[in-house]
Structure formats: structure tokens, C-alpha cells
Write a protein that holds these residues in place. Structure first.
Motif, PDB file in Angstrom:
ATOM      1  N   UNK A 315       0.802  -1.231   0.000  1.00  0.00           N
ATOM      2  CA  UNK A 315       0.000   0.000   0.000  1.00  0.00           C
ATOM      3  C   UNK A 315       0.833   1.279   0.000  1.00  0.00           C
ATOM      4  N   UNK A 316       2.118   1.220   0.350  1.00  0.00           N
ATOM      5  CA  UNK A 316       2.951   2.415   0.433  1.00  0.00           C
ATOM      6  C   UNK A 316       4.414   1.992   0.554  1.00  0.00           C
ATOM      7  N   UNK A 317       5.313   2.959   0.304  1.00  0.00           N
ATOM      8  CA  UNK A 317       6.747   2.703   0.390  1.00  0.00           C
ATOM      9  C   UNK A 317       7.360   3.628   1.440  1.00  0.00           C
ATOM     10  N   UNK A 318       8.342   3.086   2.180  1.00  0.00           N
ATOM     11  CA  UNK A 318       8.879   3.780   3.351  1.00  0.00           C
ATOM     12  C   UNK A 318      10.398   3.732   3.373  1.00  0.00           C
ATOM     13  N   UNK A 319      10.975   4.766   3.960  1.00  0.00           N
ATOM     14  CA  UNK A 319      12.380   4.766   4.350  1.00  0.00           C
ATOM     15  C   UNK A 319      12.432   4.372   5.815  1.00  0.00           C
ATOM     16  N   UNK A 320      13.194   3.353   6.160  1.00  0.00           N
ATOM     17  CA  UNK A 320      13.241   2.869   7.535  1.00  0.00           C
ATOM     18  C   UNK A 320      14.196   3.723   8.366  1.00  0.00           C
ATOM     19  N   UNK A 321      13.730   4.112   9.554  1.00  0.00           N
ATOM     20  CA  UNK A 321      14.502   4.958  10.456  1.00  0.00           C
ATOM     21  C   UNK A 321      14.537   4.305  11.834  1.00  0.00           C
ATOM     22  N   UNK A 322      15.501   4.688  12.677  1.00  0.00           N
ATOM     23  CA  UNK A 322      15.605   4.054  14.005  1.00  0.00           C
ATOM     24  C   UNK A 322      14.621   4.579  15.028  1.00  0.00           C
ATOM     25  N   UNK A 323      13.909   5.647  14.733  1.00  0.00           N
ATOM     26  CA  UNK A 323      13.002   6.227  15.722  1.00  0.00           C
ATOM     27  C   UNK A 323      11.716   6.674  15.037  1.00  0.00           C
ATOM     28  N   UNK A 324      10.586   6.564  15.735  1.00  0.00           N
ATOM     29  CA  UNK A 324       9.327   7.030  15.139  1.00  0.00           C
ATOM     30  C   UNK A 324       9.350   8.530  14.914  1.00  0.00           C
ATOM     31  N   UNK A 325       8.874   8.946  13.759  1.00  0.00           N
ATOM     32  CA  UNK A 325       8.828  10.370  13.456  1.00  0.00           C
ATOM     33  C   UNK A 325      10.159  10.969  13.065  1.00  0.00           C
ATOM     34  N   UNK A 326      11.207  10.144  12.943  1.00  0.00           N
ATOM     35  CA  UNK A 326      12.515  10.671  12.560  1.00  0.00           C
ATOM     36  C   UNK A 326      12.459  11.219  11.137  1.00  0.00           C
ATOM     37  N   UNK A 327      13.133  12.348  10.926  1.00  0.00           N
ATOM     38  CA  UNK A 327      13.157  12.990   9.615  1.00  0.00           C
ATOM     39  C   UNK A 327      14.527  12.758   8.999  1.00  0.00           C
ATOM     40  N   UNK A 328      14.549  12.097   7.854  1.00  0.00           N
ATOM     41  CA  UNK A 328      15.817  11.830   7.191  1.00  0.00           C
ATOM     42  C   UNK A 328      16.366  13.108   6.570  1.00  0.00           C
ATOM     43  N   UNK A 329      17.676  13.150   6.419  1.00  0.00           N
ATOM     44  CA  UNK A 329      18.300  14.288   5.756  1.00  0.00           C
ATOM     45  C   UNK A 329      17.765  14.395   4.329  1.00  0.00           C
ATOM     46  N   UNK A 330      17.627  15.610   3.806  1.00  0.00           N
ATOM     47  CA  UNK A 330      17.095  15.760   2.447  1.00  0.00           C
ATOM     48  C   UNK A 330      17.837  14.921   1.407  1.00  0.00           C
ATOM     49  N   UNK A 331      19.159  14.832   1.522  1.00  0.00           N
ATOM     50  CA  UNK A 331      19.922  14.054   0.545  1.00  0.00           C
ATOM     51  C   UNK A 331      19.567  12.573   0.644  1.00  0.00           C
ATOM     52  N   UNK A 332      19.365  12.086   1.873  1.00  0.00           N
ATOM     53  CA  UNK A 332      18.993  10.682   2.050  1.00  0.00           C
ATOM     54  C   UNK A 332      17.622  10.400   1.466  1.00  0.00           C
ATOM     55  N   UNK A 333      16.685  11.306   1.714  1.00  0.00           N
ATOM     56  CA  UNK A 333      15.336  11.129   1.189  1.00  0.00           C
ATOM     57  C   UNK A 333      15.333  11.181  -0.343  1.00  0.00           C
ATOM     58  N   UNK A 334      16.111  12.101  -0.912  1.00  0.00           N
ATOM     59  CA  UNK A 334      16.197  12.195  -2.374  1.00  0.00           C
ATOM     60  C   UNK A 334      16.791  10.924  -2.966  1.00  0.00           C
ATOM     61  N   UNK A 335      17.851  10.421  -2.327  1.00  0.00           N
ATOM     62  CA  UNK A 335      18.469   9.181  -2.814  1.00  0.00           C
ATOM     63  C   UNK A 335      17.501   8.010  -2.712  1.00  0.00           C
ATOM     64  N   UNK A 336      16.689   7.977  -1.648  1.00  0.00           N
ATOM     65  CA  UNK A 336      15.714   6.900  -1.491  1.00  0.00           C
ATOM     66  C   UNK A 336      14.655   6.966  -2.587  1.00  0.00           C
ATOM     67  N   UNK A 337      14.174   8.170  -2.896  1.00  0.00           N
ATOM     68  CA  UNK A 337      13.186   8.303  -3.964  1.00  0.00           C
ATOM     69  C   UNK A 337      13.776   7.931  -5.322  1.00  0.00           C
ATOM     70  N   UNK A 338      15.028   8.306  -5.545  1.00  0.00           N
ATOM     71  CA  UNK A 338      15.698   7.915  -6.794  1.00  0.00           C
ATOM     72  C   UNK A 338      15.783   6.389  -6.895  1.00  0.00           C
ATOM     73  N   UNK A 339      16.090   5.732  -5.765  1.00  0.00           N
ATOM     74  CA  UNK A 339      16.163   4.270  -5.775  1.00  0.00           C
ATOM     75  C   UNK A 339      14.802   3.657  -6.098  1.00  0.00           C
ATOM     76  N   UNK A 340      13.738   4.255  -5.576  1.00  0.00           N
ATOM     77  CA  UNK A 340      12.411   3.761  -5.892  1.00  0.00           C
ATOM     78  C   UNK A 340      12.097   3.904  -7.374  1.00  0.00           C
TER      79      UNK A 340
END
Length: 347
Positions: A315-340
Motif C-alpha cells: 500500500x505504500x513505500x517507506x524509508x526505515x529509520x531508528x526512531x518514530x517520526x525521525x526525519x531523514x536528511x534531504x539528501x537521504x530522502x532524495x536518494x531513497x526516492x531515486x532508488x524507488x
């Protein structure tokens, strides 16, 4: 269970009357609905707004009950904790349900249930977490607004492949609950005391114990089951607190039978093996909602870069983080979306 017990548990003066009892109840989450149902049962007169509030709360529990029954038939998930406990309350007395808790026999059944919820309801939020590494357990919380989201809390359904998540340290994940229904409810109450601050149980938990005390418990067998689920200390502390406020009935003998199990469990948790066992939890930061992937039986893990894990679900795609509500660095989030996007191109 009777209204005088509510006055005692909420520290309200009976001479002040029902209005004071309700005022005290409004300081706790959802307790007003329980108190309103008790007052209706006692024949106390109330106005239209109070009756409407109680009717909406009853509709909420009825909706959760229908949801649980339908999902059990179609996917094999079953209700634990709040909804089964509500079944032990006296007729007419409403046990409030903040959420509907369900345990799935496997990951495929969990995602079937999530797809059903997303298809049938205006779901706005889907939270995902993974417990452990290999093998891991999956937990999903699905939420959508009530008919009047300003007056009532959102609907919240929590599904997991682990009935009892443990504390991530000395008490392990226990995937299954296998006991009589009322014993399972006692186990669930003890589990809720695990790993948190050592605060006295609230009024709702004490009322839960009072309702369970009306059921037959075999002391030695119940104590053995609680010990097998690694919950003897929590169950003993819960019953000790409850005994100060409500009659324990057959649960008093269960508490006595737990006595030798408490020290044994503390020794086990203090052992080197238990101390070394740490079960990590990874939380999903939403990257995108997707068209429902009906053909997927399970979620898929991708690791496009070191220290970067993606969870692709039906139903959805996620970046896994060590804590609930954690905000990934913009570069990490961009790289994750590129990988998707690269993954999409390969499919």
C-alpha cells in the motif's frame, strides 16, 4: 461492577453527584463514555448532547466489532486486548476503545487485512514498523477520520504479526497467544505494564481487572501461563495494585501462585544472555502511497545504499529509520526516492 466503584476509582465524592463524577472522568481519555453509560444504566437524566456523545461512542465500538468480525472471516486476523476485554463488561456498561488491536497469523494475512481497510475506508495515515532483523515482525497502524473529526478521535486499527512485542531487551517477542480468552486478556493487561514507567494502573485498567475477576481462573495453571509468557512480575504488580481498589475474587489465588515465579523471572532477565539480547525496531518514514499491489503477499526490503533501507509494501513505500517520526536528511530522502524510481523502471 457498579457506580460506587467508579466514584472510588475516580476519587469523586458521591455526595457531589453525577456531574462531579463526569467532570473527574473527563480528565482521562475516553472515560467519560464509560461514566455516561453507567449513569444511563442507573437512570440518571441527561440532555441531548450527552446522549449524542454516548451514542457516537457506542457506534464506534460497534464499528470496531464489525470490522474485527469481517477481517477475521476474510483474512484470519483476530482481536486482542481492548475488544475482548470489552466483552467482559456488564451489559449496558461501555468499555471505551481507543483503537482496535489485531494479531495476524502471518505477514500475508496482515497485508490482506490492511488492503481491505484501505479499500473500504478513507484511510489517511498508514504507519509501519519492523521489529527485529531476520526474521522480523511487522506492525501496521491504519487511521482515518471519524464522521465528525472535531468531536471524536480518528479510527485507529493496529495490526501486528506479533501478539506480544516484548520490551526489546529481556522479554522477547511472543508471536502467539494460546490460552483461554479471559487468561489472554490478563496476559494483555500484564504486557501493557512491560517496559514503561512504574506508575499505578489507571482506572480503566482497574475496571478491566474487576471484570476479569468475575471469571473462573485456575490459579496454578494461570500462573504457569503468565510465567511462560515472561510476565509474572508485571502480572503480580498489577494484581497488587488492583487489590487496593477492587475485589480480586479468583485472581487473589492467581497472585499467590505467582509468588515463586516473580523472582525466577527477574533472575532470568538479569542473566547475561537476556542482557545481551536487544531487538531493534525500525520505523517507516513515508515516501509515497502507491496503487494497491494486490498481487503482493509480503512487503519487500531494499538496501540501495549503506545504512539506507527501504520497505516496499502493498500500500505504500517507506524509508526505515531508528526512531518514530525521525526525519531523514534531504539528501537521504532524495536518494531513497531515486532508488524507488530505478526499481519502478525495472519492474
Amino acid at each position: 461492577m457498579n457506580t460506587p466503584m467508579l466514584y472510588r476509582l475516580l476519587d469523586a465524592d458521591p455526595a457531589a453527584g453525577p456531574a462531579e463524577l463526569l467532570h473527574r472522568a473527563r480528565a482521562g481519555r475516553h472515560l467519560p463514555h464509560l461514566v455516561l453509560s453507567a449513569l444511563v444504566r442507573d437512570g440518571v437524566r441527561m440532555g441531548g448532547p450527552a446522549r449524542a456523545e454516548l451514542a457516537r461512542a457506542r457506534d464506534r465500538v460497534a464499528h470496531y466489532t464489525r470490522l474485527a468480525a469481517g477481517l477475521a472471516r476474510s483474512t484470519g486476523v483476530r482481536a486482542i486486548r481492548g475488544l475482548p476485554l470489552a466483552g467482559y463488561y456488564p451489559d449496558g456498561l461501555l468499555r471505551p476503545l481507543e483503537s482496535l488491536d489485531l494479531v495476524a497469523p502471518d505477514e500475508a494475512a496482515l497485508w490482506q487485512a490492511v488492503i481491505r481497510l484501505v479499500t473500504d475506508h478513507p484511510v489517511e495515515q498508514i504507519d509501519v514498523s519492523l521489529l527485529g532483523e531476520r526474521p522480523h515482525h511487522t506492525a501496521v497502524t491504519v487511521q482515518w477520520p471519524a464522521e465528525d473529526p472535531l468531536a471524536d478521535p480518528w479510527y485507529r486499527v493496529h495490526l501486528s504479526t506479533a501478539a506480544l512485542p516484548g520490551d526489546g531487551r529481556g522479554v522477547p517477542v511472543r508471536p502467539y497467544l494460546v490460552a483461554d480468552d479471559h487468561v489472554e486478556c490478563l496476559i494483555a493487561l500484564a504486557e501493557s505494564r512491560l517496559g514503561g514507567p512504574a506508575l499505578p494502573p489507571g482506572p480503566l485498567t482497574l475496571l478491566d481487572v474487576a471484570c476479569l475477576a468475575r471469571r473462573p481462573f485456575e490459579p496454578a495453571e494461570t500462573a504457569a501461563v503468565l510465567a511462560a509468557y515472561r510476565l509474572a512480575p508485571e502480572a503480580a504488580a498489577l494484581l497488587d495494585h488492583a487489590a487496593e481498589h477492587v475485589p480480586l475474587g479468583p485472581l487473589a489465588a492467581v497472585r499467590a501462585a505467582l509468588a515463586p515465579e516473580v523472582a525466577a523471572e527477574h533472575r532470568r532477565r538479569g542473566g547475561a544472555e537476556a542482557a545481551a539480547r536487544c531487538v531493534p525496531t525500525r520505523h517507516g518514514a513515508l515516501l509515497r502511497r502507491t496503487v494497491i499491489r494486490h498481487a503482493w503477499g509480503e512487503a519487500r526490503l531494499l538496501a540501495p545504499a549503506p545504512d539506507t533501507s527501504l520497505l516496499l509494501t502493498p500500500v505504500a513505500d517507506y524509508l526505515l529509520t531508528p526512531a518514530p517520526g525521525a526525519v531523514a536528511a534531504p539528501a537521504t530522502r532524495t536518494a531513497a526516492l531515486d532508488a524507488l524510481h530505478r526499481w519502478d523502471a525495472l519492474c
